[in-house]
Design an enzyme around this catalytic site. Structure first.
Site, PDB file in Angstrom:
ATOM      1  N   VAL A 140       0.729  -1.173   0.098  1.00  0.00           N
ATOM      2  CA  VAL A 140      -0.137  -0.050   0.169  1.00  0.00           C
ATOM      3  C   VAL A 140       0.845   1.117  -0.020  1.00  0.00           C
ATOM      4  O   VAL A 140       1.686   1.322   0.911  1.00  0.00           O
ATOM      5  CB  VAL A 140      -1.112  -0.075   1.309  1.00  0.00           C
ATOM      6  N   HIS A 197       3.058   3.876   6.218  1.00  0.00           N
ATOM      7  CA  HIS A 197       2.628   3.304   7.237  1.00  0.00           C
ATOM      8  C   HIS A 197       3.809   2.266   8.065  1.00  0.00           C
ATOM      9  O   HIS A 197       4.815   1.900   7.370  1.00  0.00           O
ATOM     10  CB  HIS A 197       1.510   2.144   7.045  1.00  0.00           C
TER      11      HIS A 197
HETATM   12  P1  5GP Z   1       2.631  -3.286   3.432  1.00  0.00           P
HETATM   13  O1  5GP Z   1       3.295  -4.574   2.918  1.00  0.00           O
HETATM   14  O2  5GP Z   1       2.382  -2.198   2.306  1.00  0.00           O
HETATM   15  O3  5GP Z   1       3.931  -2.641   4.421  1.00  0.00           O
HETATM   16  O4  5GP Z   1       1.356  -3.684   4.266  1.00  0.00           O
HETATM   17  C1  5GP Z   1       0.322  -3.255   3.895  1.00  0.00           C
HETATM   18  C2  5GP Z   1      -0.364  -3.784   4.958  1.00  0.00           C
HETATM   19  O5  5GP Z   1      -1.937  -3.191   4.961  1.00  0.00           O
HETATM   20  C3  5GP Z   1      -0.736  -5.122   5.158  1.00  0.00           C
HETATM   21  O6  5GP Z   1      -0.375  -5.948   6.168  1.00  0.00           O
HETATM   22  C4  5GP Z   1      -2.119  -5.511   4.742  1.00  0.00           C
HETATM   23  O7  5GP Z   1      -2.731  -6.794   5.520  1.00  0.00           O
HETATM   24  C5  5GP Z   1      -2.817  -4.227   5.157  1.00  0.00           C
HETATM   25  N1  5GP Z   1      -3.944  -3.885   4.670  1.00  0.00           N
HETATM   26  C6  5GP Z   1      -3.984  -3.791   3.069  1.00  0.00           C
HETATM   27  N2  5GP Z   1      -5.487  -3.428   2.852  1.00  0.00           N
HETATM   28  C7  5GP Z   1      -6.055  -3.195   3.940  1.00  0.00           C
HETATM   29  C8  5GP Z   1      -7.396  -2.734   4.562  1.00  0.00           C
HETATM   30  O8  5GP Z   1      -8.194  -2.399   3.675  1.00  0.00           O
HETATM   31  N3  5GP Z   1      -7.875  -2.566   5.607  1.00  0.00           N
HETATM   32  C9  5GP Z   1      -6.733  -2.928   6.656  1.00  0.00           C
HETATM   33  N4  5GP Z   1      -6.973  -2.744   8.015  1.00  0.00           N
HETATM   34  N5  5GP Z   1      -5.554  -3.431   6.514  1.00  0.00           N
HETATM   35  C10 5GP Z   1      -5.156  -3.440   5.311  1.00  0.00           C
END
Ligand code: 5GP
Length: 115
Positions: A95, A99
């Protein structure tokens, strides 16, 4: 470009929000990898760690301090936890709204071999 996380900040998409203030929104990860898995995100749209600038120093610090405070509230501060910020493709970022993952409540593996 707007992401699902911006929609969560705007209240357009539901999330299990555990804390929010003027600068950050914190909510449970939809696909938790541990008993505690919270995402700390800035309310303003910043795509990646690479896009942080000098004006975001306070915000970046606030994200860390907020994570530490949540860890204390959830009583995993003494046992320990992990803070993770993935950046771009090889960093595993999915995403593209900055974060920080707050992960805890179980034993973590080593960074070279664990999750
Ligand atoms: P990244 O790999 O980008 O660091 O982590 C993205 C995180 O966002 C993942 O752990 C995934 O499970 C979480 N995530 C993705 N879409 C959503 C959503 O719509 N709601 C929530 N609560 N978490 C999400």
């Amino acid at each position: 470009m707007s992401t699902i996380f911006s929609q969560i900040v705007a209240g357009e998409v539901p999330a299990d929000i555990v804390y929010r203030d003027e600068y950050v929104t914190c909510f449970k990860d939809i696909n938790p990898v541990a008993p505690v898995h919270i995402l700390i995100i800035p309310n303003k749209e910043i795509a990646t760690v690479n896009d942080l600038t000098e004006v975001d120093q306070m915000l970046a610090g606030h994200m860390v301090l907020t994570a530490a405070r949540l860890a204390a509230e959830l009583r995993i501060d003494e046992s320990g936890y992990r803070l993770v910020m993935n950046c771009n493709q090889e960093g595993g970022q999915i995403v593209y709204h900055l974060h920080m993952h707050l992960i805890g409540g179980r034993q973590m593996g080593s960074i070279s071999g664990g999750k």
